[in-house]
Design an enzyme around this catalytic site. Structure first.
Site, PDB file in Angstrom:
ATOM      1  N   HIS A 264     -20.759   5.306 -29.190  1.00  0.00           N
ATOM      2  CA  HIS A 264     -19.540   6.120 -29.244  1.00  0.00           C
ATOM      3  C   HIS A 264     -19.655   7.194 -30.330  1.00  0.00           C
ATOM      4  CE1 HIS A 264     -17.892   3.369 -26.396  1.00  0.00           C
ATOM      5  NE2 HIS A 264     -17.829   2.373 -27.253  1.00  0.00           N
ATOM      6  N   ASP A 315     -20.497   0.837 -20.528  1.00  0.00           N
ATOM      7  CA  ASP A 315     -19.593   0.153 -21.437  1.00  0.00           C
ATOM      8  C   ASP A 315     -18.728  -0.900 -20.739  1.00  0.00           C
ATOM      9  OD1 ASP A 315     -18.134  -0.624 -23.624  1.00  0.00           O
ATOM     10  OD2 ASP A 315     -17.407   1.358 -24.153  1.00  0.00           O
TER      11      ASP A 315
END
Length: 446
Positions: A264, A315
């Protein structure tokens, strides 16, 4: 020896025409270009490398769509996390394996060839260790082996609920390890049939400095993945704890180098971006999940201006697709920059630029090749030449069409270690794995 023949192949040296690939022992034994096909060759129109999916929580595929109901207050990552905790507490090893296998089938059918499984669902529902401390990790490895997906297994070290070593919450009980139990877990994972085993300190929230350094030391030369700077609250809490932003603190206190994948890193400043690039770490971007959770948009042009590296991951697996991740990656940059064709290398097509970056970043983060060349693992994808999006397209325009203009999947076949696991767009075990998944979901959602 198996031989494939393709009109176009995206090799390590660029697009090549009239290519014969001879496969032996899971690798590309020979690669010939500008040659005629021979009798018995399996023919295809377009072959490209399989993309690495550098960040996945496979079990969350089972809760996709279950957190899309608004609450009485503003929803955020933190309210989504409460739903995830409740779902995780219900799952047994058999159910985890079934859900992971379904996710991995979808990844292969989408054109992913290897996954970085950021695995933290370790223990029984009451938090007690299974007799085999790697029971749940073994189910992840079994799902990958069953489906043929390449696996970089990343057992997660998780010890605290917030910065400064705060005690873990009860809802986190299935995730928690001491350094001693994590060492045993890691040793067990290294006995499993995974192509690569790295380490994953969950986040700066979940580890102390000493624990972070100890876990990184356990990696030796293997990959090290960590969640970082995903949410603004995380940044604020890190500053309150340390006086430093998360990525700045990490770069100053840990041996960040090519082994590291910073997942991220959404909320970073210019100095942090320069530091990531200088360390040669990979930024793990997960555009679909980051959009789903309302995380924000990573400032990718700034990273590229410093020669930085990135890859993509699915994810939470709320939606699994190569084109979905890569197109949203570019489109989110267009929205924030108010410009077109943001991810680029000179006058190269945007699809080709994104694919090249993502292949290289995924390979670095997962310990794979990501290239079609003689001697490399035979991990690649064929595209369906009859798909409307690919009509009258060639070379880089094929990638642009796949990423930005395809309604539905254009993947026709997928080979992993020379074994064809997807044919005519369908995984060879799709029906059996989907039936098991349906049964599991009926039990979990009842």
């Amino acid at each position: 020896m198996q031989t494939l023949y393709a009109a176009r192949v995206l090799t390590a040296d660029g697009w090549r025409s009239s290519v014969r690939l001879q496969l032996q022992g899971g690798r590309i034994a020979t690669l010939q270009t500008e040659v005629p096909a021979e009798p018995g060759d399996e023919r295809h129109a377009v072959i490209v490398p399989a993309l690495g999916n550098l960040h996945s929580h496979a079990f969350q595929r089972g809760m996709a769509g279950l957190a899309e109901i608004a609450g009485d207050t503003a929803d955020s990552f933190w309210s989504w996390r409460d739903v995830m905790y409740r779902f995780a507490l219900r799952m047994n090893p058999d159910q985890l394996e079934a859900i992971a296998a379904q996710a991995y089938v979808e990844m292969l059918e989408a054109g992913f060839g290897r996954v970085g499984e950021f695995h933290y669902l370790h223990h029984d529902a009451d938090g007690a260790h299974y007799a085999d401390i790697g029971e749940m990790a073994g189910r992840i490895a079994a799902a990958a082996e069953t489906t043929g997906l390449g696996l970089c297994l990343l057992p997660v070290f998780y010890a605290h609920s917030s910065f400064g070593g705060a005690a873990p919450g009860n809802a986190q009980r299935r995730f928690i390890n001491s350094l001693d139990s994590y060492q045993r877990l890691l040793e067990r994972c290294r006995q499993l049939p995974a192509s690569t085993v790295g380490v994953a300190p969950h986040s700066l929230r979940a580890v102390t400095k000493d624990e972070l350094l100890a876990v990184a030391d356990m990696a030796a030369s293997a990959p090290i993945h960590i969640h970082i700077a995903e949410q603004t609250k995380e940044v604020e809490d890190c500053i309150a704890w340390s006086g430093r932003r998360p990525v700045a603190w990490l770069l100053e206190n840990a041996p960040v180098d090519e082994r590291w994948c910073l997942v991220h890193a959404t909320h970073v400043d210019a100095q942090e971006i320069a530091g990531i690039a200088e360390a040669k770490a990979v930024v793990g971007l997960c555009p679909v999940t980051e959009a789903n959770l309302g995380d924000g948009v990573f400032p990718l042009p700034d990273l590229l201006s410093h020669g930085g590296r990135f890859g993509v991951g699915t994810d939470s697996n709320v939606h699994i697709g190569v084109a979905a991740e890569l197109s949203l990656l570019e489109y989110s940059q267009r929205l924030t920059q108010r410009a077109r064709n943001v991810v680029k290398r000179g006058r190269q097509s945007t699809g080709r630029a994104i694919m090249d970056f993502a292949l290289a970043g995924g390979a670095q983060a997962l310990g794979g090749a990501g290239r079609i060349e003689q001697g490399a693992a035979a991990d690649f994808v064929s595209l369906d030449p009859q798909h409307p999006a690919l009509c009258s397209r060639d070379n880089d325009a094929l990638l642009d069409a796949w990423i930005f203009a395809s309604a539905g999947n254009v993947v026709d076949g997928v080979w992993m270690a020379g074994r064809k696991v997807v044919t005519a767009g369908r995984h060879i075990a799709r029906d059996r794995i989907r039936d098991r998944f349906r049964t599991v979901m009926k039990d979990l959602c009842s």
